[in-house]
Design a protein around this motif. Structure first.
Motif: not given
Length: 456
Positions: A138, A142-143
């Motif tokens: 996750d 996101r990054d």
């Protein structure tokens, strides 16, 4: 990320063994060391940890990835099944709510294996392994530069150092490639060399070559500000990942500096040793094995933490079997301190046969393994090597035959059997160096007894 404890059921020599790992309240360092005779099970503990952790790295790569199974030959001979239970603490990415954190950053999973044709006594439970892997998946979603923990196992066979002259198979060096062969092969120096060369080529495109910089130095010595600015610009162009590797090697081997790839007279890796440029292949086996080990840990940390200003500050778990292998005693003595100083946020689980490794670093957690039993040892910090050999490793500090003869000599002196003492001394003088400390002491004691009795 760190392992808090592992429980081995019917693994190797161990019927049921629970092992808390440092840091603990009593041992705040991030290093746990196992000692014991050959065949005591030290390597079995590390392999069990590596097997369990392989499921995390597999599920970090793909959602339903499978790690390594427990080998059937690792099951206790008298048992039909075995299991490895591992407890992990990982606070990365948790919320700021302290009540949630306590639950969210603890993970526990079990890996089980039964012999072929036997009923299983244990069951694998890998939900928490998946939950931990999904947390990082996750975060990566996101990054794409999020921090990832190093997971590495360096077996005894890591000492082979193969420096290729040609790169036959092109590899990728994406962030997740930092896990390639990390739990199965140890130091993959071919891939290290390829990675280093690729990053150095990119570095050289933006930074000024060192020889050009040296040529400019005399011209700019009259303008210190311009020279300083030029150095600052050049330093900013240096590759951060390569800098991490070079820094780690220099931290462990202060006489070594400036690791680099050279293409003439043929492709090779060069390093400066005490100011002299050498081909890495010219280094001793101990120098090469330590450089490869430290360089590989630093490389993987750099790949897994691309956005970190200092990749050596990355965290994770590193397992090293026979960490003292090929190392000079002076390096063994400082090894744990240098691991802590260079990789401050990594948890290390080591095995060793060296008394110097466990006697020269504060707060390390030391276990001894004997006949399938585990015993935590009191701190050995500050103990001399002979004491550790005798008390911890159950090994005489000198040849047993000579030791017995020296004891007979001292007993004869104490019992005032001076003629017998002189005969034993003469015999030992023929076998040992003239300046042997125990012989010098014995001569002085005999002379002292002779003078004392001459005065009566």
């Amino acid at each position: 990320m760190e392992i808090q404890r592992v429980i081995l059921n019917n693994i190797g020599l161990f019927e049921n063994l629970e092992i808390p790992l440092a840091p603990t309240e009593q041992n705040p360092s991030n290093i746990t060391v196992f000692v014991g005779n050959n065949g005591a099970g030290k390597t079995s503990v590390l392999k069990a940890l590596a097997t369990s952790l392989s499921w995390f790295t597999a599920r970090l790569r793909t959602e339903k990835g499978s790690g390594n199974p427990i080998p059937e030959d690792a099951i206790l001979n008298t048992a039909n099944a075995a299991s490895i239970e591992i407890e992990i603490c990982d606070a990365s990415g948790t919320s700021d709510n302290p009540n949630q954190n306590e639950i969210q950053h603890h993970f526990k999973w079990t890996l089980a294996k039964n012999r072929t044709g036997r009923k299983s006594r244990y069951t694998s439970h890998l939900n928490d392994c998946t939950r931990l892997a999904n947390r990082y998946r996750d975060a990566l979603t996101r990054d794409h530069k999020t921090r990832l923990p190093i997971i590495g196992f360096y077996p005894v066979e890591r000492v082979v150092l193969d420096i290729p002259l040609k790169i036959r198979t092109k590899h990728t060096f994406l962030q997740l490639d930092g896990y390639d062969n990390s739990l199965s092969q140890g130091v993959d120096f071919r891939r290290f060399f390829e990675w280093f060369r690729e990053r150095e080529d990119t570095e050289n495109e933006s930074a000024m070559p060192e020889d050009v910089l040296n040529q400019l130095k005399p011209l700019l010595e009259t303008n210190p500000d311009a020279w300083q600015r030029l150095n600052e610009l050049n330093a900013s162009a240096k590759d951060r990942q390569l800098t991490a590797v070079r820094t780690a090697i220099r931290q462990f081997m202060p006489q070594m500096d400036n690791l680099r790839v050279r293409r003439k007279p043929r492709l090779h890796m060069a390093i400066d040793k005490n100011g002299e440029t050498l081909n890495v292949a010219q280094l001793s086996q101990g120098e090469k094995s330590l450089m490869a080990l430290v360089g590989d840990i630093a490389r993987r940390l750099a790949m897994l933490n691309p956005a970190l200003e200092n990749p050596l500050a990355g965290d994770g778990i590193v397992l090293i079997d026979e960490v003292d292998l090929h190392l000079h005693p002076s390096w063994q003595r400082s090894l744990c301190d240098r691991l802590i100083a260079t990789f401050p946020n990594c948890q290390f689980v080591l095995t060793t046969h060296s008394p110097l490794v466990i006697s020269d670093c504060k707060n390390v957690l030391v276990y001894t393994l004997t006949n399938g039993e585990l015993q935590q040892l009191p701190s050995q910090y500050g103990q001399d090597a002979n004491t550790v050999l005798l008390d911890v490793m159950d090994t005489s500090i000198r040849n047993q035959k000579i030791d017995a003869e020296l004891n007979d000599l001292l007993d004869a002196i104490q019992d005032l059997k001076l003629t017998e003492a002189q005969q034993l001394l003469a015999k030992l003088t023929e076998e040992l160096p003239a300046n042997h400390l125990e012989l010098v002491k014995a001569k002085l004691l005999i002379r002292k007894q002779e003078l004392r009795h001459a005065n009566h």
